[in-house]
Scaffold this active site. Sequence first.
Site, mmCIF file in Angstrom:
data_model
loop_
_atom_site.group_PDB
_atom_site.id
_atom_site.type_symbol
_atom_site.label_atom_id
_atom_site.label_comp_id
_atom_site.label_asym_id
_atom_site.label_seq_id
_atom_site.Cartn_x
_atom_site.Cartn_y
_atom_site.Cartn_z
ATOM 1 N N ARG A 224 0.862 -1.171 0.000
ATOM 2 C CA ARG A 224 0.000 0.000 0.000
ATOM 3 C C ARG A 224 0.901 1.224 0.000
ATOM 4 O O ARG A 224 1.942 1.223 0.669
ATOM 5 C CB ARG A 224 -0.913 0.045 1.243
ATOM 6 C CG ARG A 224 -2.033 -0.991 1.255
ATOM 7 C CD ARG A 224 -3.116 -0.693 0.215
ATOM 8 N NE ARG A 224 -4.221 -1.643 0.292
ATOM 9 C CZ ARG A 224 -4.352 -2.706 -0.491
ATOM 10 N NH1 ARG A 224 -3.436 -2.986 -1.405
ATOM 11 N NH2 ARG A 224 -5.401 -3.502 -0.362
ATOM 12 N N GLU A 253 -2.611 7.886 -4.404
ATOM 13 C CA GLU A 253 -2.878 6.948 -5.490
ATOM 14 C C GLU A 253 -4.296 7.157 -5.974
ATOM 15 O O GLU A 253 -5.198 7.176 -5.142
ATOM 16 C CB GLU A 253 -2.688 5.514 -4.993
ATOM 17 C CG GLU A 253 -2.877 4.488 -6.091
ATOM 18 C CD GLU A 253 -2.617 3.050 -5.626
ATOM 19 O OE1 GLU A 253 -1.613 2.809 -4.935
ATOM 20 O OE2 GLU A 253 -3.434 2.194 -5.966
ATOM 21 N N HIS A 272 -0.500 0.072 -9.983
ATOM 22 C CA HIS A 272 -1.250 -0.937 -9.203
ATOM 23 C C HIS A 272 -1.772 -2.042 -10.128
ATOM 24 O O HIS A 272 -2.925 -2.482 -9.991
ATOM 25 C CB HIS A 272 -2.413 -0.290 -8.427
ATOM 26 C CG HIS A 272 -2.722 -1.007 -7.134
ATOM 27 N ND1 HIS A 272 -3.068 -0.352 -5.981
ATOM 28 C CD2 HIS A 272 -2.721 -2.332 -6.826
ATOM 29 C CE1 HIS A 272 -3.277 -1.247 -5.012
ATOM 30 N NE2 HIS A 272 -3.082 -2.449 -5.506
#
Lengths: 311, 311
Positions: A224, A253, A272
């Site tokens: 993360r 993000e 991602h």
Amino acid sequence: MTSERPSRIAVGPSLEPAFARAVTSGGGTVCALDECPDALVWTGGHETFPAVLPASVRWVQLPAAGVENWLTEGIIKAHPQVTWSSAAGAYAATVAEHEVMFLLAGVRALPDHLAATSWTPGDFYPRLGTLRGATVGIIGTGGIGRALIPMLAALGAQSLAVTRTGRPVPGAVETFPVERIDELWPLADHFVIAAPATSETERLIGAEELSSMKPTAWLVNVARGNLIDTDALVDALTRGTIAGAGLDVTDPEPLPDGHPLWSLRNAMITPHDSNPPALRVPAYVEHVTENITRFASGLEPLAVIDPRAGY
Amino acid sequence: MTSERPSRIAVGPSLEPAFARAVTSGGGTVCALDECPDALVWTGGHETFPAVLPASVRWVQLPAAGVENWLTEGIIKAHPQVTWSSAAGAYAATVAEHEVMFLLAGVRALPDHLAATSWTPGDFYPRLGTLRGATVGIIGTGGIGRALIPMLAALGAQSLAVTRTGRPVPGAVETFPVERIDELWPLADHFVIAAPATSETERLIGAEELSSMKPTAWLVNVARGNLIDTDALVDALTRGTIAGAGLDVTDPEPLPDGHPLWSLRNAMITPHDSNPPALRVPAYVEHVTENITRFASGLEPLAVIDPRAGY
């Protein structure tokens, strides 16, 4: 614990054929959510999850490896009688592969090579490294960290693991409890962040940790974004405090256009997508099949969620 | 076969301390070339190799993995009484690591990712692959090919090997004799060229072979540039006949400035630095130590050169 009738499994929000087959392969029968299922296999996001579960449901399988949204939204707490399991581990191999890709591209200076337009091996020699004989600090050894260790071993690298308890991780040459994590920063040659996002791990890596690392270190994050202090990382990459970073997750993000990380050559960014849809669905189906088999046999499913731990 | 006195080993063109230690570790004693050595360990190029060897020399160790220059210059043929061994295998692990780097960066679309300046995962999803479950055709299974197989296995990929004889290669799911190589082009998902440069392997891969490969295939060459027809490759990369190439060797080499390969994003070029000096010397020292041990024990050295085969 084995029940006398096949386990009744509901699948939601909709029933894809691959999951119907998974239920059957696992020894269960498919039923609707309003037909007193023993368990619910969820394939969607937390936004559409049912507000109330039938009292018959004893187990819920969630499709995410990181379940912080399900916890913070109170979905899990609202059903304390239910065993919840995540997909932690299901995507482990594909994400670990992405980590190996970042590490190898880093030590072999691939970003600089791709920018070159002339044959100048001498320019690269001083910067070329190898994973062979190197140590990789793996922060968090859930499924992804554990899948990574044998891949690194095959490349001749040794894993130094960090876990909450410090209980030895199979395949790691040494396992550190999280209290001793500061010993690792100057010790390991490279780092892979594979820890869950919890209040304890937020900004685990900041300016001080980065400055303790070797200047040849590559830092990989597929967990993360908020486990790393982004401003401190940009500063370290700009000044060459560490060699570079491979980031599949960022904070913020999505990474906004124009963010400094986009223009730093020693920052490799993948949006991602280390676990893209084409690889994700078959991996989740396999995980669901395994867990239905376990549930139907009276065993605890893989990756049971511990709400207090946060994963 | 074990001799009653320690083997006398000369080292040339000069005696570096690491090689003196290798001789001792291997159970030999260092002597000069004019002091009737049993063997010569060479650490330089073929240009400075002695024109005449003392008659006492029964074994010569060369520092290159590919010895085509030593063969074409007639150096080996001039001393038929001598056993010649190459360094084939010595640099296998580091070169195999480079191959894995190319394959992973390819299937994970790293070149496109590095060129991106915006967070657009959907653009990448259709192009993202994995080595997990993929097959990799390995053309030539000397030391490098054999070192590669377990690395690929740890990533979940299967190796299809091609050798001269087709005798099964350990760890490969299938081994093809070179006569059946054309079966492999449409079959394997990706390719690694690790064959020696001989008259038989020159331009092994041309337009026809490239057009038989899958459009998602990545082609990696760390062997010699002339195993691939460069013009045909440029054409295939431009038209998307294959997904891309990772090249540590080229033809011509060095690749001239302005060559089309420099500007194709799906061509990853490293300037023959997969085995850089910092990694090369310790690997050669290790190989020399092993071979001196074998020689001193009356065993055949590793990587004996077969002049008729060309390696």
